[in-house]
Design an enzyme around this catalytic site. Structure first.
Site, short mmCIF file in Angstrom:
data_model
loop_
_atom_site.label_atom_id
_atom_site.label_comp_id
_atom_site.label_asym_id
_atom_site.label_seq_id
_atom_site.Cartn_x
_atom_site.Cartn_y
_atom_site.Cartn_z
N GLY A 41 0.83 -1.19 0.00
CA GLY A 41 0.00 0.00 0.00
C GLY A 41 0.86 1.24 0.00
O GLY A 41 2.00 1.23 0.50
N GLU A 42 0.33 2.33 -0.57
CA GLU A 42 1.12 3.55 -0.66
C GLU A 42 1.53 4.04 0.72
O GLU A 42 0.74 4.05 1.65
CB GLU A 42 0.30 4.64 -1.38
CG GLU A 42 0.25 4.44 -2.87
CD GLU A 42 -0.02 5.75 -3.61
OE1 GLU A 42 0.37 6.80 -3.09
OE2 GLU A 42 -0.62 5.70 -4.69
N GLY A 43 2.77 4.45 0.83
CA GLY A 43 3.31 4.94 2.08
C GLY A 43 4.03 3.88 2.88
O GLY A 43 5.03 4.17 3.56
#
Length: 656
Positions: A578-580
């Protein structure tokens, strides 16, 4: 309701614990309640069971209606899924539902799939929903196969439903303990209210991280709702979302702008044009650049350090980046880090293959300290701020976002970066979760870099880990149609955001611009951040120089954007958390490189201290410059020593 901040709630408890009475008290003030009874009628000769059922009926107000679902386990799923946003449901209890589920009359059946359907119905429910269930995890393992089957099925049901609910309460001996903090109702229910406790005129300021309560497992009020982007950001004070602090253990307090050496991180650098409606973000803004000299100086200094090997390799880029953004040749590791998680969905073909409500679930999960992003934030001692972006319309049919909403999103993102700088944040991690975000980013890349959509749009992977080529083709078609629709439109930054990018990319662009103005570096991770960096070039070309890309994550769009922006990914971990999350996973490595660069001494051969604390030329490394050099006594006998003409000749020596 007697407890605020939740939309779906699971009440657990043992036998005679008071769980049903507690659940009923939560909905006692609702205008109407539909009581969903799951227990079968039982043996007509079992008078004790009949008395229990009668006691339950007697407690219900006359205004409540009753729905019996004991005849079919699937009926409970249908009732929950069909309930409207103005309804209140009380399900009592899931133990009776599991009893019916395991009844031989309903076998053979896929019990696991039925439990998953129930959890999905709870997660997507628009009604106010309270579910009661016995807690069997504290009891002994039954000695009979049927008893073990029941406890296993009920335990699996409780876990699945608890994960889907906003809040979970445990009732023991009539006393209630909150196992899962409550979260706000989603957008289809009551709109979230502003919750930040501190504001100053013209700028919203969150409390410093040291004053933030860690996410608690016992109190439901330690969470904050996402704050949608205000329609008019310039009118009055702006309240920004609360900064959460996921924490698994006590951690040291991050630096704030009042600490020594922190002021240069957050100092304002320029005066921006302002009008009555607030900040003006326009093309060609002159924002600050990182220092031209300290970056190369820091990299050159690495060659002098006392290391046994060739050095830091590609991590030299981290040292140079940190040195340039901090304005010193000996940069410090980033202590105060904040993650900005932007949640915003895209309608239409861009979100093909995405699970409805999944992005909202991810945001709720992060808000209560669960999931990969929150756990990694806790490990890195990073604050977490969750922001709700405006929903984006289908880009293949028309503009994804109205022009005024683009302006508001840009200004709101700028203010988020300003708030972080005011709180002493030294590094921002830009993350996003939203259905269709990757397709919108691919459309932005295609419009700004001339790429073909299929080459920058990653494969669609289902929750079961399977490749969904059909959904991928639908996404490609949506991007293609959107590009065809806008083929004669302007390609200015704000036009691209309005037509293709949507709310999340517009908000991320504002964050990058605001961080640049306040000299706060940003870690990019994923398609939304890199697409925002592409758009920001036309508004302020300096923004990309404040961005660092730890990993491309195997995403073709991120690779292309990195190449255009001149950002070299530091590692090739190919994580897909997931992003981050990938940026946070790499952050300890980046910090380690900075710590070595700042603390390792110079090699002894270049004048650094040796193992005894001295230097290689016999001088004490701790000696001050004012102390005289040590003079070795002259030899007693003749030698090839030359002295000056004005110096006395030592006995036994000849002057040349």
């Amino acid at each position: 309701m007697s407890v605020d901040g939740w939309h779906t709630l699971l009440v657990l408890g043992g036998i005679r614990s008071g769980k049903s009475e507690f659940a009923e008290s939560l909905v006692a003030d609702a205008p109407t309640v539909r009581y969903v009874a799951t227990a079968p009628a039982g043996d007509p000769e079992d008078t004790e069971w009949a008395i229990r059922l009668a006691a339950h009926r007697a407690r219900r107000p006359g205004s409540w209606s009753t729905e019996e679902t004991a005849a079919d386990p699937g009926r409970l799923v249908e009732v929950i899924a069909a309930a409207g946003p103005n309804e209140t449901l009380l399900v009592d209890d899931l133990g009776g539902w599991v009893t019916v589920l395991l009844d031989p009359a309903h076998q053979p059946a896929d019990d696991t799939a039925t439990i998953a359907e129930l959890a999905a119905a709870v997660r997507s429910s628009t009604a106010r929903l309270v579910l009661v269930s016995p807690e069997v995890g504290l009891s002994l393992v039954p000695t009979t196969p049927l008893g073990r089957a029941f406890t296993d099925a009920l335990g699996a049901t409780n876990r699945a439903v608890a994960d889907a609910c906003d809040a979970v309460a445990l009732v023991v001996a009539g006393q209630t303990a909150w196992l899962k903090p409550a979260t706000p109702a989603p957008a289809h229910a009551v709109p979230p209210a502003a919750t930040s406790p501190e504001t100053v005129p013209g700028r919203a300021v969150a409390p410093h991280t040291t004053h933030q309560a860690a996410l608690s497992q016992t109190a439901p009020n330690h969470t904050a709702p996402t704050q949608a982007v205000p329609a008019d950001l310039g009118a009055g004070d702006v309240t920004l979302p609360e900064v959460l602090t996921p924490a698994a253990a006590p951690v040291p307090a991050p630096a704030t702008s009042s600490e020594p050496g922190a002021g240069d991180w957050a100092a304002p650098t320029m005066a921006l044009p302002m009008i009555a409606t607030g900040l003006v973000i326009q093309p060609g803004m002159e924002l600050p650049m990182p220092d031209d000299y300290t970056g190369p100086q820091a990299v050159d200094r690495l060659a002098t350090l006392d290391v046994p090997g060739a050095g830091l390799g590609v991590l030299e880029q981290v040292v140079g980046f940190a040195a340039a953004t901090q304005g010193t040749s000996t940069p410090r590791p980033w202590d105060s880090v904040r993650v900005l998680l932007i949640q915003g969905d895209h309608a239409g073909g861009a979100s093909a293959g995405a699970t409805p409500g999944e992005s909202a679930r991810r945001a709720r999960q992060a808000r209560v300290g669960r999931g990969a992003l929150a756990r990694l934030a806790a490990e890195n001692r990073a604050g977490l701020q969750i922001v709700e972006a405006p929903a984006s319309a289908p880009m293949e049919d028309g503009p994804a976002l109205a022009a005024d909403e683009v302006e508001a999103a840009l200004r709101y993102g700028w203010r988020l970066a300003e708030q972080a700088a005011d709180a002493g944040v030294q590094l921002l991690v830009l993350a996003a979760c939203g259905a269709g975000a990757e397709a919108a980013a691919a459309a932005v890349l295609a419009a700004t870099a001339g790429a073909e959509p299929p080459t920058v749009l990653g494969r669609v992977v289902t929750e079961q880990g399977e490749i969904d080529d059909t959904a991928w083709m639908v996404r490609c078609a949506a991007v293609r149609d959107a590009l065809h629709r806008t083929r004669r439109s302007a390609r200015e930054a704000k036009d691209v955001l309005a037509e293709l990018g949507g709310g999340d990319i517009a908000l991320a662009t504002g964050v990058l611009l605001g961080a640049t103005a306040r000299k706060v570096p940003v870690l990019l991770d994923g398609p939304v951040g890199t697409a925002a960096a592409m758009v920001s070039r036309d508004l302020a070309g300096q923004a990309r120089h404040w961005c660092l890309l730890p990993d491309h994550g195997g995403r073709p769009g991120v690779r292309l954007a990195a190449d255009v922006l001149g950002l070299t990914p530091l590692v090739d971990l190919r994580l897909d958390l997931g992003e981050g999350a990938t940026a946070l996973a790499a952050l300890p490595l980046l910090r380690s490189a900075l710590a070595l660069a700042a603390t390792l001494p110079v090699h002894p051969s270049l004048g650094g201290p040796d193992d005894e604390g001295g230097t290689d030329d016999g001088r004490d490394a701790d000696r001050t410059e004012d102390e005289p050099d040590f003079t070795e006594p002259e030899p007693a006998g003749p030698g090839p020593t030359t002295v000056g003409a004005d110096e006395p000749v030592h006995p036994g020596r000849r002057a040349d």
